[in-house]
Design a protein around this motif. Sequence first.
Motif, PDB file in Angstrom:
ATOM      1  N   ILE A 184      40.392 -45.083   5.170  1.00 28.15           N
ATOM      2  CA  ILE A 184      40.477 -45.245   6.670  1.00 28.15           C
ATOM      3  C   ILE A 184      39.717 -44.243   7.314  1.00 28.15           C
ATOM      4  O   ILE A 184      38.864 -44.613   8.413  1.00 28.15           O
ATOM      5  CB  ILE A 184      41.949 -44.875   6.941  1.00 28.15           C
ATOM      6  N   ILE A 185      39.391 -43.007   6.806  1.00 22.62           N
ATOM      7  CA  ILE A 185      38.386 -41.956   7.214  1.00 22.62           C
ATOM      8  C   ILE A 185      36.976 -42.697   7.240  1.00 22.62           C
ATOM      9  O   ILE A 185      36.216 -42.572   8.316  1.00 22.62           O
ATOM     10  CB  ILE A 185      38.489 -40.855   6.489  1.00 22.62           C
ATOM     11  N   VAL A 186      36.636 -43.112   6.147  1.00 22.75           N
ATOM     12  CA  VAL A 186      35.170 -43.844   6.054  1.00 22.75           C
ATOM     13  C   VAL A 186      35.097 -44.970   6.945  1.00 22.75           C
ATOM     14  O   VAL A 186      34.001 -45.098   7.743  1.00 22.75           O
ATOM     15  CB  VAL A 186      34.959 -44.084   4.675  1.00 22.75           C
ATOM     16  N   ILE A 187      35.804 -45.959   7.298  1.00 19.76           N
ATOM     17  CA  ILE A 187      36.111 -47.010   8.166  1.00 19.76           C
ATOM     18  C   ILE A 187      35.782 -46.584   9.462  1.00 19.76           C
ATOM     19  O   ILE A 187      35.035 -46.763  10.308  1.00 19.76           O
ATOM     20  CB  ILE A 187      37.174 -47.917   8.080  1.00 19.76           C
ATOM     21  N   GLU A 188      36.800 -45.831   9.999  1.00 17.42           N
ATOM     22  CA  GLU A 188      36.843 -45.023  11.402  1.00 17.42           C
ATOM     23  C   GLU A 188      35.487 -44.174  11.476  1.00 17.42           C
ATOM     24  O   GLU A 188      34.890 -44.640  12.631  1.00 17.42           O
ATOM     25  CB  GLU A 188      37.991 -44.008  11.208  1.00 17.42           C
ATOM     26  N   TYR A 189      34.800 -43.535  10.714  1.00 17.59           N
ATOM     27  CA  TYR A 189      33.632 -42.572  10.965  1.00 17.59           C
ATOM     28  C   TYR A 189      32.440 -43.745  11.199  1.00 17.59           C
ATOM     29  O   TYR A 189      31.759 -43.406  11.902  1.00 17.59           O
ATOM     30  CB  TYR A 189      33.610 -41.509   9.989  1.00 17.59           C
ATOM     31  N   GLN A 196      33.857 -45.816  14.847  1.00 17.03           N
ATOM     32  CA  GLN A 196      33.995 -45.109  15.831  1.00 17.03           C
ATOM     33  C   GLN A 196      33.502 -43.865  16.129  1.00 17.03           C
ATOM     34  O   GLN A 196      33.501 -43.466  17.195  1.00 17.03           O
ATOM     35  CB  GLN A 196      35.808 -44.790  15.765  1.00 17.03           C
ATOM     36  N   ARG A 197      32.983 -43.292  14.894  1.00 24.67           N
ATOM     37  CA  ARG A 197      32.322 -41.979  15.008  1.00 24.67           C
ATOM     38  C   ARG A 197      33.229 -40.886  15.360  1.00 24.67           C
ATOM     39  O   ARG A 197      32.854 -39.847  15.715  1.00 24.67           O
ATOM     40  CB  ARG A 197      31.014 -42.026  15.895  1.00 24.67           C
ATOM     41  N   THR A 198      34.362 -41.175  15.091  1.00 23.71           N
ATOM     42  CA  THR A 198      35.378 -40.163  15.105  1.00 23.71           C
ATOM     43  C   THR A 198      36.006 -39.932  13.877  1.00 23.71           C
ATOM     44  O   THR A 198      36.408 -40.817  13.078  1.00 23.71           O
ATOM     45  CB  THR A 198      36.570 -40.442  16.270  1.00 23.71           C
ATOM     46  N   LEU A 199      36.533 -38.743  13.508  1.00 23.42           N
ATOM     47  CA  LEU A 199      37.521 -38.370  12.462  1.00 23.42           C
ATOM     48  C   LEU A 199      38.876 -38.146  12.993  1.00 23.42           C
ATOM     49  O   LEU A 199      39.322 -37.339  13.587  1.00 23.42           O
ATOM     50  CB  LEU A 199      37.092 -37.146  11.698  1.00 23.42           C
ATOM     51  N   PHE A 233      45.824 -39.294  12.225  1.00 22.98           N
ATOM     52  CA  PHE A 233      46.111 -40.503  12.312  1.00 22.98           C
ATOM     53  C   PHE A 233      45.937 -41.527  10.820  1.00 22.98           C
ATOM     54  O   PHE A 233      46.765 -42.223  10.550  1.00 22.98           O
ATOM     55  CB  PHE A 233      45.418 -41.320  13.381  1.00 22.98           C
ATOM     56  N   GLY A 234      44.956 -41.139  10.337  1.00 19.66           N
ATOM     57  CA  GLY A 234      44.585 -41.591   9.034  1.00 19.66           C
ATOM     58  C   GLY A 234      45.774 -41.382   7.912  1.00 19.66           C
ATOM     59  O   GLY A 234      46.042 -42.130   7.135  1.00 19.66           O
ATOM     60  N   LEU A 235      46.142 -40.156   7.958  1.00 15.90           N
ATOM     61  CA  LEU A 235      47.128 -39.586   7.012  1.00 15.90           C
ATOM     62  C   LEU A 235      48.614 -40.351   7.285  1.00 15.90           C
ATOM     63  O   LEU A 235      49.317 -40.841   6.271  1.00 15.90           O
ATOM     64  CB  LEU A 235      47.269 -37.985   6.989  1.00 15.90           C
ATOM     65  N   LEU A 252      41.629 -56.715  15.535  1.00 15.52           N
ATOM     66  CA  LEU A 252      40.503 -56.166  15.864  1.00 15.52           C
ATOM     67  C   LEU A 252      40.236 -55.549  17.345  1.00 15.52           C
ATOM     68  O   LEU A 252      39.543 -54.576  17.377  1.00 15.52           O
ATOM     69  CB  LEU A 252      39.340 -57.126  15.794  1.00 15.52           C
ATOM     70  N   LEU A 253      41.032 -56.055  18.090  1.00 13.22           N
ATOM     71  CA  LEU A 253      40.878 -55.441  19.514  1.00 13.22           C
ATOM     72  C   LEU A 253      41.967 -54.274  19.861  1.00 13.22           C
ATOM     73  O   LEU A 253      41.565 -53.612  20.704  1.00 13.22           O
ATOM     74  CB  LEU A 253      41.260 -56.749  20.629  1.00 13.22           C
ATOM     75  N   PHE A 254      42.947 -54.226  19.198  1.00 14.56           N
ATOM     76  CA  PHE A 254      43.848 -53.187  19.479  1.00 14.56           C
ATOM     77  C   PHE A 254      44.288 -52.205  18.541  1.00 14.56           C
ATOM     78  O   PHE A 254      44.872 -51.052  19.011  1.00 14.56           O
ATOM     79  CB  PHE A 254      45.351 -53.864  19.993  1.00 14.56           C
ATOM     80  N   VAL A 255      44.115 -52.355  17.290  1.00 11.88           N
ATOM     81  CA  VAL A 255      44.324 -51.605  16.369  1.00 11.88           C
ATOM     82  C   VAL A 255      43.253 -51.094  15.906  1.00 11.88           C
ATOM     83  O   VAL A 255      42.325 -51.471  15.105  1.00 11.88           O
ATOM     84  CB  VAL A 255      45.096 -52.350  14.916  1.00 11.88           C
ATOM     85  N   PRO A 256      43.238 -49.516  15.787  1.00 18.53           N
ATOM     86  CA  PRO A 256      41.896 -48.807  15.317  1.00 18.53           C
ATOM     87  C   PRO A 256      41.694 -48.960  13.935  1.00 18.53           C
ATOM     88  O   PRO A 256      40.482 -48.616  13.238  1.00 18.53           O
ATOM     89  CB  PRO A 256      42.051 -47.422  15.761  1.00 18.53           C
ATOM     90  N   VAL A 257      42.790 -49.257  13.092  1.00 19.59           N
ATOM     91  CA  VAL A 257      42.594 -49.236  11.461  1.00 19.59           C
ATOM     92  C   VAL A 257      42.801 -50.708  11.114  1.00 19.59           C
ATOM     93  O   VAL A 257      43.574 -51.498  11.409  1.00 19.59           O
ATOM     94  CB  VAL A 257      43.685 -48.451  10.828  1.00 19.59           C
TER      95      VAL A 257
END
Length: 129
Positions: A85-90, A93-96, A100-102, A5-10
């Motif tokens: 991954i794209i849906v969760i990140e967006y 994080q509000r970033t695409l 990284f997702g690929l 939760l703290l270190f990995v963006p996915v």
Amino acid sequence: TVAELLFVPVPLSFLMLLFLSQFVHEEEALILAFVLGFIFDIVLLRPFGTTSTLFMVLLFIAILYKRKFQTTNAFFLTLLTFVSIIVIEYTYQRTLMVVFGLIVSIITVVVARVLFPEKLRYESWYRVS
């Protein structure tokens, strides 16, 4: 899970739930998505239920597509993890982070190939009924 939760963006837990829903048990994956989502919300101080709802909706869509498509196909699994991954990140994080997702999607399919060699296929991804 806390380090994730703290270190990995996915959320690696979601990817494990996705594999569980595609290769083993659908119902258990949905229940775990509900529980893990609430744990994530508590630890990250997010509005209660948002992560579990997102996880369950994404898994439910993946399970619905499992009936129509060959979701154990490597191409479809890569596409499914990439979109998740794209849906969760967006959402959070509000970033695409498309590249990284690929990369993470390809790595997870390679890991799935190692863990489930008899279930991951490379033939046609459309199920003919």
